[in-house]
Design a protein around this motif. Structure first.
Motif, short mmCIF file in Angstrom:
data_model
loop_
_atom_site.label_atom_id
_atom_site.label_comp_id
_atom_site.label_asym_id
_atom_site.label_seq_id
_atom_site.Cartn_x
_atom_site.Cartn_y
_atom_site.Cartn_z
N ARG A 8 0.80 -1.22 0.00
CA ARG A 8 0.00 0.00 0.00
C ARG A 8 0.84 1.27 0.00
O ARG A 8 0.32 2.37 0.10
CB ARG A 8 -0.97 0.01 1.17
CG ARG A 8 -0.35 0.14 2.53
CD ARG A 8 -1.43 0.39 3.58
NE ARG A 8 -0.90 0.30 4.91
CZ ARG A 8 -1.26 -0.61 5.80
NH1 ARG A 8 -2.16 -1.52 5.48
NH2 ARG A 8 -0.75 -0.61 6.99
N PHE B 292 2.84 5.90 -6.95
CA PHE B 292 1.40 6.04 -6.76
C PHE B 292 0.63 5.28 -7.85
O PHE B 292 -0.31 4.55 -7.56
CB PHE B 292 1.01 7.52 -6.74
CG PHE B 292 -0.44 7.76 -6.47
CD1 PHE B 292 -0.98 7.47 -5.23
CD2 PHE B 292 -1.27 8.27 -7.46
CE1 PHE B 292 -2.33 7.69 -4.97
CE2 PHE B 292 -2.61 8.49 -7.20
CZ PHE B 292 -3.13 8.21 -5.96
N THR B 293 1.06 5.44 -9.09
CA THR B 293 0.39 4.75 -10.19
C THR B 293 0.54 3.24 -10.06
O THR B 293 -0.42 2.49 -10.21
CB THR B 293 0.94 5.23 -11.55
OG1 THR B 293 0.73 6.63 -11.64
CG2 THR B 293 0.27 4.51 -12.71
N ARG C 103 -1.75 1.90 -7.35
CA ARG C 103 -3.16 1.87 -7.78
C ARG C 103 -3.44 0.72 -8.73
O ARG C 103 -4.52 0.14 -8.71
CB ARG C 103 -3.54 3.19 -8.45
CG ARG C 103 -3.65 4.34 -7.48
CD ARG C 103 -4.15 5.59 -8.13
NE ARG C 103 -3.28 5.94 -9.27
CZ ARG C 103 -3.61 6.78 -10.23
NH1 ARG C 103 -4.78 7.37 -10.21
NH2 ARG C 103 -2.77 7.05 -11.19
N MET D 293 -3.68 -2.47 -6.53
CA MET D 293 -4.86 -2.41 -5.65
C MET D 293 -6.15 -2.56 -6.45
O MET D 293 -7.06 -3.28 -6.03
CB MET D 293 -4.87 -1.12 -4.85
CG MET D 293 -3.87 -1.12 -3.74
SD MET D 293 -4.07 0.36 -2.73
CE MET D 293 -2.69 0.19 -1.63
N SER D 294 -6.25 -1.89 -7.58
CA SER D 294 -7.49 -1.98 -8.35
C SER D 294 -7.67 -3.35 -8.96
O SER D 294 -8.79 -3.90 -8.96
CB SER D 294 -7.56 -0.88 -9.41
OG SER D 294 -6.48 -0.99 -10.31
#
Length: 163
Positions: free
Chosen positions: A63, A68-69, A72, A75-76
């Motif tokens: 996490r 950042f990308t 994500r 996580m997505s």
């Protein structure tokens, strides 16, 4: 327990499948984009081990800190799999994951992630009598000078350069 773990926090894409019988890991270099490689690699590692997503007991992703990308993307993808299969999803701090391979070192460990622009994310951990403590807790990134100023209070600890 059948666990599928993913780390996309940095340039390398890491995928690990662990069951009672096997431990398999795939690492893909940054030349391949995480968004393009993640799902096909998940399907590959599960197929190679004759498993489907519904047969998993746990999904794990990092996490942050990190890209950042990249975070994500993992996580997505895993959240979509979790929602479709009802397999639980948990996230773990990236710096904790980087500390894990040296958890039995009886001293201080300071994992560092490049935050770009001459700044770094870091934490400081120590292990004494098998008990891990996180000594430096922060959500911000540091310059090299700031990191050097964080270390003097811990000078009594055994520090080992791992890389």
């Amino acid at each position: 327990m059948r666990i599928l773990a993913v780390d996309t926090s940095q340039e390398l894409l890491h995928i690990t499948l662990q069951t009672h019988e096997i431990y398999e890991s795939i690492t893909i270099s940054g030349a391949v984009r995480h968004a393009e490689a993640l799902v096909p690699s998940l399907v590959e590692i599960l197929g190679k081990n004759h498993l489907g997503f519904t047969e998993l007991d746990l999904l794990v992703c990092t996490r942050g800190p990190g890209s950042f990308t990249g975070l994500r993307i993992a996580m997505s993808a895993l959240k979509g799999i979790a929602l479709a299969t009802s397999v639980p999803l948990v996230s773990v701090p990236t710096l904790d994951v980087l500390r894990e391979p040296v958890k039995y070192f009886d001293g201080a460990v300071m994992p560092v992630i490049d935050a770009k622009k001459k700044r770094w994310y870091t934490a400081l951990y120590t292990t004494e009598q098998g008990q891990v403590s996180r000594l430096l807790i922060t959500r911000e990134c540091f310059s090299q000078v700031q990191m050097q100023h964080c270390l003097p209070p811990y000078s009594r600890l055994k520090l080992r350069k791992l890389i």
